[in-house]
Scaffold this motif. Structure first.
Motif, PDB file in Angstrom:
ATOM      1  N   LYS A  91       0.847  -1.195   0.000  1.00 29.80           N
ATOM      2  CA  LYS A  91       0.000   0.000   0.000  1.00 29.80           C
ATOM      3  C   LYS A  91       0.881   1.242   0.000  1.00 29.80           C
ATOM      4  O   LYS A  91       1.010   1.947   0.995  1.00 29.80           O
ATOM      5  CB  LYS A  91      -0.921  -0.016   1.218  1.00 29.80           C
ATOM      6  CG  LYS A  91      -1.855  -1.228   1.243  1.00 29.80           C
ATOM      7  CD  LYS A  91      -2.616  -1.350   2.554  1.00 29.80           C
ATOM      8  CE  LYS A  91      -3.516  -2.572   2.551  1.00 29.80           C
ATOM      9  NZ  LYS A  91      -4.217  -2.765   3.845  1.00 29.80           N
ATOM     10  N   ALA A 129      -5.978  -6.400  -0.722  1.00 28.58           N
ATOM     11  CA  ALA A 129      -6.099  -5.223   0.142  1.00 28.58           C
ATOM     12  C   ALA A 129      -7.279  -5.395   1.085  1.00 28.58           C
ATOM     13  O   ALA A 129      -8.168  -6.226   0.863  1.00 28.58           O
ATOM     14  CB  ALA A 129      -6.278  -3.962  -0.705  1.00 28.58           C
ATOM     15  N   ILE A 157      -8.611   0.029  -6.019  1.00 27.30           N
ATOM     16  CA  ILE A 157      -8.206  -0.780  -4.865  1.00 27.30           C
ATOM     17  C   ILE A 157      -6.825  -0.345  -4.384  1.00 27.30           C
ATOM     18  O   ILE A 157      -6.577  -0.205  -3.179  1.00 27.30           O
ATOM     19  CB  ILE A 157      -8.203  -2.283  -5.238  1.00 27.30           C
ATOM     20  CG1 ILE A 157      -9.616  -2.753  -5.626  1.00 27.30           C
ATOM     21  CG2 ILE A 157      -7.655  -3.118  -4.082  1.00 27.30           C
ATOM     22  CD1 ILE A 157     -10.661  -2.584  -4.548  1.00 27.30           C
ATOM     23  N   GLY A 185      -5.942   1.710  -0.690  1.00 30.87           N
ATOM     24  CA  GLY A 185      -4.965   1.218   0.279  1.00 30.87           C
ATOM     25  C   GLY A 185      -3.838   2.191   0.536  1.00 30.87           C
ATOM     26  O   GLY A 185      -3.344   2.305   1.663  1.00 30.87           O
ATOM     27  N   ALA A 229     -11.395  -2.378   0.799  1.00 28.54           N
ATOM     28  CA  ALA A 229     -10.126  -1.675   0.571  1.00 28.54           C
ATOM     29  C   ALA A 229     -10.186  -0.226   1.017  1.00 28.54           C
ATOM     30  O   ALA A 229      -9.152   0.378   1.320  1.00 28.54           O
ATOM     31  CB  ALA A 229      -9.740  -1.743  -0.905  1.00 28.54           C
TER      32      ALA A 229
END
Length: 365
Positions: free
Chosen positions: A129, A165, A214, A218, A270
């Motif tokens: 992330k 995630a 996504i 994150g 997420a």
């Protein structure tokens, strides 16, 4: 004329051989390759090893010695299905599915090491992330920071890429507590493989074709969690923290919208799911950073004490560089000033208490 006919025949034979469709599944006997032996990489290893053989790559020689002696790394006992691999090239040659779980800063080195080994037949499901800032290619100088999938697409031939995630604190996963995640990918076969690999009675897995959303969810929640930690350190209470998180969610969705991503995925695991966890748990590194700053510690001491990478620091710097001239990200701007210009942490309160807007849920309109 006959020669033309033969050439056409050879051409079509070549096309049939050259463009043979790639398999949409992977060789399960080869196992899964996890790259990175941090706390989250180890958590993913043990999840995967419940059903599959797993090869774990660590670049630390001391990890090899420790693993051989006790099967433990960073106080985590690894499943019997896990083997440790010290040769990264061998890992890539013997595993069709690769799961990188490393800090974003380490990707340029990783990709440089494996780009001549991995190929379009590989599946990559990363767990990072964070943004990657690259100056490796002159054509990318003006490009905004890469997500991991964008970086792989830019510098390798791999295309079937995804991300796992969601609200996944490694400590709770190691304890065997129930959790869930989403596999984001533009390729349905990546989502199918991710679900098959990770799903269990204690780990629920969903899918999404909006990979960029996504990834951004994150990444962007990292700096929001720092601010949530500040609200805790200042003892502002649950009401104030919920107000802060709600306004922060609108801010990161604004950024995502500007990057061409819809808000839908931010309302799932997420986005909101990860925010709920990372903005309230002392097990979250970014939350803990904010808490310590509110208590008067400086960044240098926090970084020195941290074993794992704090992605929120870099996220804030990159967002500041890209968006500092807009008035629509006041939380990112004030957090940057608090962290890097020694501004009073209490100034965060002014930002979310004086936020203006006619609509509560602006990003859904």
């Amino acid at each position: 004329m006959a020669n033309c006919g033969r050439k056409a025949c050879y051409f079509f034979i070549f096309i049939r051989i050259k463009w043979k469709p790639m398999s949409t599944t992977y060789n399960k006997d080869m196992g899964v390759g996890v790259i990175g032996a941090g706390k989250f990489g180890l958590a993913l290893c043990n999840l995967l090893a419940e059903k599959h053989p797993v090869k774990l790559y660590s670049r630390r020689q001391e990890d090899v010695v420790r693993f051989e002696a006790s099967r433990q790394l960073r106080d985590v006992t690894l499943h019997d299905n896990v083997t440790l691999e010290a040769d990264l090239e061998h890992l890539c040659n013997t595993c069709e599915v690769l799961i990188p779980a490393i800090p974003s800063d380490n990707y340029p080195e990783l990709v440089q090491a494996i780009q001549h080994v991995i190929n379009p037949g590989h599946f990559v499901i990363h767990a990072t992330k964070g943004f990657i800032q690259s100056n490796a290619n002159p054509d990318t100088q003006s490009h905004r920071p890469f997500t991991v999938s964008e970086y792989f697409e830019q510098f390798t031939t791999v295309r079937r890429i995804g991300m796992i995630a969601g609200p996944n604190l490694s400590h709770e996963i190691h304890q065997g507590l129930p959790a869930g995640a989403v596999i984001g990918s533009r390729f349905n076969e990546v989502i199918t493989i991710g679900k098959e690999l990770f799903s269990s009675d204690r780990f629920q897995v969903f899918g999404s074709n909006d990979l960029l959303a996504i990834e951004l969810a994150g990444i962007l929640k990292n700096y929001i969690a720092i601010g949530a930690g500040i609200t805790e350190g200042l003892k502002l209470g649950s009401n104030a923290r919920s107000l802060y998180i709600t306004r922060a969610l609108a801010e990161i969705i604004y950024i995502a919208n500007r990057l061409g991503v819809s808000s839908t995925s931010f309302l799932g695991l997420a986005g909101v799911g990860d925010l709920m966890t990372t903005c309230q748990s002392p097990l979250s590194r970014n939350f803990t950073v904010g808490y310590r700053i509110a208590k008067g510690e400086n960044i240098e001491s926090i970084i020195k004490d941290s074993i794992e990478t704090i992605e929120g620091f870099k996220t804030l710097k990159l967002i500041h560089n890209e968006w500092r001239y807009t008035s629509r990200i006041p939380i990112a701007q004030v957090l940057h000033e608090i962290l890097f210009d020694q501004k009073d942490p209490k100034s965060l309160v002014d930002v979310f208490m004086k936020a203006t807007g006619e609509n509560d849920v602006e990003f859904a309109l």
